[in-house]
Design a protein around this motif. Structure first.
Motif, PDB file in Angstrom:
ATOM      1  N   ASN A 269       0.814  -1.221   0.000  1.00  0.00           N
ATOM      2  CA  ASN A 269       0.000   0.000   0.000  1.00  0.00           C
ATOM      3  C   ASN A 269       0.847   1.271   0.000  1.00  0.00           C
ATOM      4  O   ASN A 269       0.375   2.329  -0.421  1.00  0.00           O
ATOM      5  N   HIS A 270       2.078   1.179   0.469  1.00  0.00           N
ATOM      6  CA  HIS A 270       2.955   2.349   0.446  1.00  0.00           C
ATOM      7  C   HIS A 270       3.147   2.828  -0.996  1.00  0.00           C
ATOM      8  O   HIS A 270       3.090   4.028  -1.280  1.00  0.00           O
ATOM      9  N   SER A 271       3.363   1.878  -1.895  1.00  0.00           N
ATOM     10  CA  SER A 271       3.582   2.229  -3.300  1.00  0.00           C
ATOM     11  C   SER A 271       2.316   2.778  -3.941  1.00  0.00           C
ATOM     12  O   SER A 271       2.383   3.697  -4.767  1.00  0.00           O
ATOM     13  N   LEU A 272       1.149   2.226  -3.580  1.00  0.00           N
ATOM     14  CA  LEU A 272      -0.105   2.692  -4.166  1.00  0.00           C
ATOM     15  C   LEU A 272      -0.410   4.130  -3.750  1.00  0.00           C
ATOM     16  O   LEU A 272      -0.816   4.951  -4.583  1.00  0.00           O
ATOM     17  N   VAL A 273      -0.239   4.424  -2.478  1.00  0.00           N
ATOM     18  CA  VAL A 273      -0.542   5.775  -1.997  1.00  0.00           C
ATOM     19  C   VAL A 273       0.443   6.781  -2.593  1.00  0.00           C
ATOM     20  O   VAL A 273       0.055   7.877  -3.020  1.00  0.00           O
ATOM     21  N   TRP A 274       1.716   6.424  -2.646  1.00  0.00           N
ATOM     22  CA  TRP A 274       2.705   7.333  -3.215  1.00  0.00           C
ATOM     23  C   TRP A 274       2.403   7.599  -4.688  1.00  0.00           C
ATOM     24  O   TRP A 274       2.490   8.742  -5.155  1.00  0.00           O
ATOM     25  N   ARG A 275       2.017   6.561  -5.430  1.00  0.00           N
ATOM     26  CA  ARG A 275       1.656   6.746  -6.839  1.00  0.00           C
ATOM     27  C   ARG A 275       0.449   7.694  -6.950  1.00  0.00           C
ATOM     28  O   ARG A 275       0.407   8.547  -7.848  1.00  0.00           O
ATOM     29  N   ALA A 276      -0.521   7.559  -6.038  1.00  0.00           N
ATOM     30  CA  ALA A 276      -1.696   8.431  -6.064  1.00  0.00           C
ATOM     31  C   ALA A 276      -1.329   9.876  -5.743  1.00  0.00           C
ATOM     32  O   ALA A 276      -1.873  10.816  -6.339  1.00  0.00           O
ATOM     33  N   ILE A 277      -0.415  10.075  -4.810  1.00  0.00           N
ATOM     34  CA  ILE A 277       0.027  11.431  -4.473  1.00  0.00           C
ATOM     35  C   ILE A 277       0.649  12.108  -5.695  1.00  0.00           C
ATOM     36  O   ILE A 277       0.351  13.268  -6.006  1.00  0.00           O
ATOM     37  N   LEU A 278       1.492  11.377  -6.407  1.00  0.00           N
ATOM     38  CA  LEU A 278       2.123  11.944  -7.598  1.00  0.00           C
ATOM     39  C   LEU A 278       1.099  12.228  -8.695  1.00  0.00           C
ATOM     40  O   LEU A 278       1.168  13.249  -9.381  1.00  0.00           O
ATOM     41  N   ARG A 279       0.126  11.335  -8.853  1.00  0.00           N
ATOM     42  CA  ARG A 279      -0.911  11.548  -9.862  1.00  0.00           C
ATOM     43  C   ARG A 279      -1.763  12.770  -9.501  1.00  0.00           C
ATOM     44  O   ARG A 279      -2.091  13.593 -10.354  1.00  0.00           O
ATOM     45  N   ALA A 280      -2.128  12.881  -8.225  1.00  0.00           N
ATOM     46  CA  ALA A 280      -2.939  14.018  -7.777  1.00  0.00           C
ATOM     47  C   ALA A 280      -2.212  15.331  -8.037  1.00  0.00           C
ATOM     48  O   ALA A 280      -2.804  16.304  -8.532  1.00  0.00           O
ATOM     49  N   LYS A 281      -0.928  15.365  -7.717  1.00  0.00           N
ATOM     50  CA  LYS A 281      -0.148  16.590  -7.939  1.00  0.00           C
ATOM     51  C   LYS A 281      -0.064  16.910  -9.426  1.00  0.00           C
ATOM     52  O   LYS A 281      -0.225  18.069  -9.839  1.00  0.00           O
ATOM     53  N   ALA A 282       0.157  15.881 -10.241  1.00  0.00           N
ATOM     54  CA  ALA A 282       0.268  16.092 -11.685  1.00  0.00           C
ATOM     55  C   ALA A 282      -1.026  16.648 -12.269  1.00  0.00           C
ATOM     56  O   ALA A 282      -1.003  17.377 -13.270  1.00  0.00           O
ATOM     57  N   GLN A 283      -2.152  16.325 -11.651  1.00  0.00           N
ATOM     58  CA  GLN A 283      -3.443  16.801 -12.149  1.00  0.00           C
ATOM     59  C   GLN A 283      -3.846  18.140 -11.544  1.00  0.00           C
ATOM     60  O   GLN A 283      -4.950  18.627 -11.796  1.00  0.00           O
ATOM     61  N   GLY A 284      -2.971  18.722 -10.751  1.00  0.00           N
ATOM     62  CA  GLY A 284      -3.236  20.056 -10.231  1.00  0.00           C
ATOM     63  C   GLY A 284      -4.019  20.118  -8.948  1.00  0.00           C
ATOM     64  O   GLY A 284      -4.513  21.186  -8.564  1.00  0.00           O
ATOM     65  N   ALA A 285      -4.151  18.988  -8.229  1.00  0.00           N
ATOM     66  CA  ALA A 285      -4.865  19.004  -6.957  1.00  0.00           C
ATOM     67  C   ALA A 285      -4.074  19.786  -5.907  1.00  0.00           C
ATOM     68  O   ALA A 285      -2.846  19.863  -5.966  1.00  0.00           O
ATOM     69  N   ARG A 286      -4.787  20.343  -4.930  1.00  0.00           N
ATOM     70  CA  ARG A 286      -4.132  21.106  -3.869  1.00  0.00           C
ATOM     71  C   ARG A 286      -3.937  20.279  -2.606  1.00  0.00           C
ATOM     72  O   ARG A 286      -2.930  20.411  -1.915  1.00  0.00           O
ATOM     73  N   TRP A 287      -4.918  19.421  -2.316  1.00  0.00           N
ATOM     74  CA  TRP A 287      -4.876  18.673  -1.051  1.00  0.00           C
ATOM     75  C   TRP A 287      -5.002  17.179  -1.311  1.00  0.00           C
ATOM     76  O   TRP A 287      -5.704  16.750  -2.227  1.00  0.00           O
ATOM     77  N   PHE A 288      -4.354  16.402  -0.465  1.00  0.00           N
ATOM     78  CA  PHE A 288      -4.510  14.948  -0.453  1.00  0.00           C
ATOM     79  C   PHE A 288      -5.011  14.600   0.942  1.00  0.00           C
ATOM     80  O   PHE A 288      -4.284  14.727   1.921  1.00  0.00           O
ATOM     81  N   TYR A 289      -6.262  14.179   1.007  1.00  0.00           N
ATOM     82  CA  TYR A 289      -6.952  14.002   2.288  1.00  0.00           C
ATOM     83  C   TYR A 289      -6.895  12.540   2.730  1.00  0.00           C
ATOM     84  O   TYR A 289      -7.414  11.657   2.050  1.00  0.00           O
ATOM     85  N   PHE A 290      -6.261  12.307   3.883  1.00  0.00           N
ATOM     86  CA  PHE A 290      -6.153  10.943   4.411  1.00  0.00           C
ATOM     87  C   PHE A 290      -7.309  10.576   5.321  1.00  0.00           C
ATOM     88  O   PHE A 290      -7.507   9.405   5.642  1.00  0.00           O
ATOM     89  N   GLY A 291      -8.066  11.556   5.795  1.00  0.00           N
ATOM     90  CA  GLY A 291      -9.187  11.272   6.679  1.00  0.00           C
ATOM     91  C   GLY A 291      -8.817  11.396   8.143  1.00  0.00           C
ATOM     92  O   GLY A 291      -7.713  11.818   8.500  1.00  0.00           O
ATOM     93  N   GLU A 292      -9.763  11.008   8.972  1.00  0.00           N
ATOM     94  CA  GLU A 292      -9.583  11.161  10.406  1.00  0.00           C
ATOM     95  C   GLU A 292      -8.594  10.144  10.950  1.00  0.00           C
ATOM     96  O   GLU A 292      -8.535   9.002  10.501  1.00  0.00           O
ATOM     97  N   SER A 293      -7.826  10.583  11.937  1.00  0.00           N
ATOM     98  CA  SER A 293      -6.859   9.713  12.596  1.00  0.00           C
ATOM     99  C   SER A 293      -7.314   9.358  13.995  1.00  0.00           C
ATOM    100  O   SER A 293      -7.977  10.157  14.666  1.00  0.00           O
TER     101      SER A 293
END
Length: 331
Positions: A269-293
């Protein structure tokens, strides 16, 4: 109050017209969130009681509220299954008349006074609507709990984001990419079979069906339309892990994840989340929301929740606090 907006649609139009930046709250403010919740909570009937207020100085206060009737006929208030959400600009002036009306809504629209309210503490300030219950101006009993949620600011460069990873995560992300075939998809109807595999994996990992089929179909519609993305990991035997990331305005929401049970302690899952972070940034997103802790001092924290929290926080970012009020509880 100089103006009052009634209903989520009017609130959406107001935010757009006034160009008010509430991008951090876009998960909760989006129409898609409400549609999904109605499908997910398919045995509950929701009606919109949301409202927005604008004071004489143009400052606003929003309340996202739904009236919920469950299959047993119990009526309560929520934000489409989540706690009622209050977002107020610092300095907003609440009239005594509306303060009284607001409290009255909790009495007249609910047969269950054990209502949960989240104050977003916009600008680090407790809203006057929340203060109504905290200053003993009502006969409701209130239990107060701080809530923590994790979010990553994608305005940082990729180098800075990688530097923000927990040191061990840099190696774990690389190990995951070497061990499994990491892929992603969105915006194509031809990937339906891969999505069906994800649904099946989710059910197997949970040990039961946890979601309505309609909620899955809604998410598939968003994936094939390019609104949501799925990151997945495969080996020679097929799918071993997948995560779905929902897009709400300028925010990517870490929404659904599943992995084979025997891989829970592996870095897939570390690789999946990191890939999503890079994709989100590439698409111009501002925030990556992990939810409540969860956190150690919280009464509901358990080893599983704390483990999930530790996993999420390894990706860096910041923790934001909101205030939870359980109204009507014996505290």
């Amino acid at each position: 109050m100089s103006n009052q907006l009634t209903g989520v649609v009017e609130i959406d139009e107001f935010l757009s017209a006034e160009r008010i930046d509430l991008s951090y709250f876009s998960v909760w403010l989006s129409k898609e969130y409400r549609v999904y919740q109605e499908l997910y909570c398919d045995e509950t009937e929701f009606s919109d009681l949301s409202f927005g207020l604008i004071d004489a100085n143009g400052k606003f206060c929003l309340a996202l509220v739904s009236r919920d009737i469950d299959r047993d006929g119990l009526v309560t208030l929520s934000n489409w299954g989540a706690p009622v959400l209050i977002v107020c600009q610092p300095g907003f002036a609440l009239s005594k008349a509306f303060q009284k009306e607001f409290v009255g809504r909790f009495r007249t629209h609910s047969s269950n006074h054990n209502i949960v309210l989240w104050d977003a503490m916009f600008g680090g300030v407790i809203s006057p609507l929340a203060m109504t219950f905290l200053t003993n101006d009502t006969d409701f009993k209130v239990a107060v709990t701080p809530r923590i949620e994790d979010v990553l600011d994608l305005g940082d460069s990729e180098v800075e984001l990688r530097q923000g990873l927990r040191k061990s995560y840099r190696n774990l992300v690389n190990a995951g990419e070497r061990t499994w075939q990491i892929g992603e998809y969105s915006g194509s109807e031809s990937e339906r079979s891969r999505f069906d595999e994800f649904m099946q994996l989710h059910q197997e990992a949970a040990g039961r069906i946890t979601r309505s089929s309609a909620s899955w179909e809604y998410q598939w519609d968003r994936v094939k339309s390019g609104i949501s993305w799925i990151m997945e990991a495969r080996d020679e035997g097929g799918l071993v892990a997948a995560s779905l990331f929902d897009i709400h305005g300028s925010t990517w929401d870490y929404s659904v994840s599943a992995a084979k049970r025997e891989l829970f302690n592996n870095p897939v899952n570390h690789s999946l989340v990191w890939r999503a972070i890079l994709r989100a940034k590439a698409q111009g997103a501002r925030w990556f929301y992990f939810g409540e802790s969860a956190w150690g001092g919280h009464e509901a924290a358990d080893p599983k929740l704390l483990s999930i929290m530790k996993f999420k926080r390894g990706f860096g970012g910041q923790s934001q606090m909101k205030l939870e009020l359980k109204i009507g509880t014996n505290s």
